[in-house]
Enzyme design. Structure first.
Site, mmCIF file in Angstrom:
data_model
loop_
_atom_site.group_PDB
_atom_site.id
_atom_site.type_symbol
_atom_site.label_atom_id
_atom_site.label_comp_id
_atom_site.label_asym_id
_atom_site.label_seq_id
_atom_site.Cartn_x
_atom_site.Cartn_y
_atom_site.Cartn_z
ATOM 1 C CD GLU A 28 23.189 3.353 0.028
ATOM 2 O OE1 GLU A 28 22.820 4.144 0.926
ATOM 3 O OE2 GLU A 28 22.525 3.172 -1.001
ATOM 4 C CB CYS A 44 7.286 11.437 0.193
ATOM 5 S SG CYS A 44 6.333 11.356 1.733
ATOM 6 C CB CYS A 99 0.272 14.800 -1.996
ATOM 7 S SG CYS A 99 1.025 14.982 -0.369
ATOM 8 C CB CYS A 130 2.524 10.476 -4.000
ATOM 9 S SG CYS A 130 3.018 9.081 -2.972
ATOM 10 C CB CYS A 149 -0.734 8.183 1.637
ATOM 11 S SG CYS A 149 0.103 9.317 2.764
#
EC number: 3.2.2.31
Length: 515
Positions: free
Chosen positions: A105, A261, A268, A271, A277
């Site tokens: 991270e 995205c 899209c 997705c 959305c």
């Protein structure tokens, strides 16, 4: 995709206790505040809810359930095979698992996945446990981190490892709250990622990718850096996180933002949460507006001027941008400009070849603790940079011949907040200086330089010096002292490593009303 949409429709029939469940879905906490801070937080929540239309919320528990299910099903099939995910999944020891997530991270902050893979692999091979990192020197950490940028990340990572070993008995804090409280350099996002992935704490996360996903699925067009919007996004993340698989859910949300995205040209049609959305629905409404009958698509009930999460009147909906209207980029200040003169001083070497002089930067500030060629900061209109630089060189080497100081050109390097222009000089000595290098300075061979803890900016300076010394033109064939990994980034037409970890998806433009 039909199956995914069907899973949304299947939730139309609600159980008898739906009203109670829906109320719980609207609020992340029903606990009675026990302090002034708690009362203040509750008041902020009430004010936020009063100024926000349900259009920007997940008001229906069925939508929350569908979002979790669809996203996790997609992630199980499409997730990239990345080394930190494998370590987190396979490592039985919870402290080592948390350490592996922590390293990934920190490295992934402001850095692309393709770049991090090699650094992460080498890091975990060198320091597989917290105790190994805690016992390493800062010089070793800086050396391995060289070229990754944002060098304070590596230093704070080691500071945190030492604190865990020396003060916490070698055991990582188990919750997002204690991780953020006890470990230096660990903010809210990193703490939540470690806690959810390594310890299964049910806590949401918001990074740049998740922010983009949430802004689009709930049509949040206000400044994402504002306190109100940030608070709302974290509430949404906490509401959506799957209690059975919090770590996988958070990684799935980040994966969706990174691979589908995306900021530009999002895919899209691929997705998994397309049917939920708001941004995609708005695009569809624009495409269907020319057809007979008005499509039944929900809109924000509040006036745009009243709703603090909608696109503002000064930055309205742009049909050509499609779903990329969300999130709107906050205005950024241009990096301030700074100027420096730096010199590559070379002396004859023995078996290892010529030696170049490096000096160490201060322990704090920009590029803290890294090594660089002797440099001086200049004013933009500095007329005597030659003299100022020579004085700095003599501080490290003793008396030097001014006539040999040769100007090679300039190198520009942009840090996150600084545009630094280096005036590059070289100085070749006939023999070694009379005195040995003082503390904070050392002579290295070319090969040693390429493996030292130096910044990318200094590697650019060295490349200019290399080219000039060997009398070659830019782009001509020659032997390379520094390995390719430390040289120029791949061109736009060259595939980067990240592409090998993505399923090939044909490019489409479902986000645009100009299809």
């Amino acid at each position: 995709m039909k199956k995914l949409q069907a899973s949304v429709r299947s939730h139309k029939k609600q159980p008898a206790n739906h009203k109670r469940r829906r109320t719980r879905a609207l609020s992340s906490s029903q606990a009675k505040p026990s302090s002034l801070d708690g009362l203040a937080k509750q008041k902020r929540e009430e004010l936020l809810q009063a100024s926000v239309s349900p259009y920007h919320l997940f008001s229906d528990v069925a939508d929350v359930t569908a979002f979790r299910s669809n996203l996790l099903s997609w992630y199980d099939q499409e997730k990239r095979d990345l080394p930190w995910r494998n370590l987190a999944k396979e490592e039985a020891n919870s402290d080592r698992r948390a350490y592996a997530v922590w390293v990934s991270e920190v490295m992934l902050q402001q850095t692309q996945v393709a770049t991090v893979i090699d650094y992460y692999t080498r890091w975990m091979q060198k320091w597989p446990k917290l105790q190994d990192l805690a016992s390493a020197s800062l010089e070793e950490v800086n050396q391995l981190w060289s070229g990754l940028g944002y060098y304070s990340r590596g230093r704070r990572l080691q500071e945190g490892a030492r604190k865990v070993v020396e003060e916490l008995g070698g055991h990582m804090p188990r919750t997002a709250e204690t991780l953020q409280q006890l470990l230096p350099g660990v903010g809210r996002y990193t703490a939540g990622a470690i806690a959810s992935i390594a310890f299964d704490q049910v806590t949401g996360v918001v990074d740049g990718n998740v922010l983009r996903v949430l802004c689009r699925v709930r049509a949040i067009g206000a400044d994402p850096t504002s306190t109100l919007v940030s608070h709302h996004l974290w509430n949404l993340a906490q509401q959506l996180v799957d209690p059975a698989r919090p770590g996988d859910f958070n990684q799935a949300a980040m994966e969706l933002g990174a691979t589908v995205c995306t900021p530009q040209r999002p895919l899209c049609s691929h997705c998994p949460v397309q049917s939920l959305c708001r941004a995609y629905q708005r695009v569809q409404r624009g495409q269907l507006s020319a057809l007979p009958g008005r499509p039944d698509i929900e809109e924000c009930a509040l006036n745009t001027r009243q709703c603090q999460l909608c696109l503002t009147s000064s930055s309205p909906w742009d049909p050509s941008m499609g779903v990329a209207n969300f999130p709107r980029k906050a205005s950024r200040r241009p990096p301030r400009e700074e100027y420096s003169a730096t010199c590559v001083v070379e002396q004859p070497g023995a078996i290892g070849g010529p030696l170049v002089l490096l000096v160490q930067r201060p322990d704090s500030g920009l590029l803290a603790g890294l090594w660089e060629f002797p440099s001086v900061t200049l004013e933009p209109s500095e007329q005597h940079q030659h003299k100022a630089l020579l004085q700095e060189l003599q501080r490290w080497c003793g008396p030097l011949p001014a006539i040999r100081l040769q100007h090679l050109g300039e190198v520009i390097h942009i840090f996150s907040h600084i545009k630094l222009t280096y005036q590059v000089y070289s100085l070749a000595l006939d023999q070694a200086p009379a005195s040995t290098a003082p503390p904070g300075a050392r002579w290295l061979t070319w090969e040693e330089f390429c493996n030292a803890a130096v910044s990318t900016a200094m590697k650019k300076v060295f490349r200019m010096y290399e080219d000039h010394r060997q009398g070659t033109r830019k782009g001509s064939k020659r032997s390379q002292v520094c390995p390719p990994s430390s040289r120029k980034k791949p061109s736009l037409g060259q595939q980067v490593l990240d592409t090998f970890f993505q399923r090939h998806i044909p490019t489409d433009k479902p986000n645009s009303t100009t299809q």
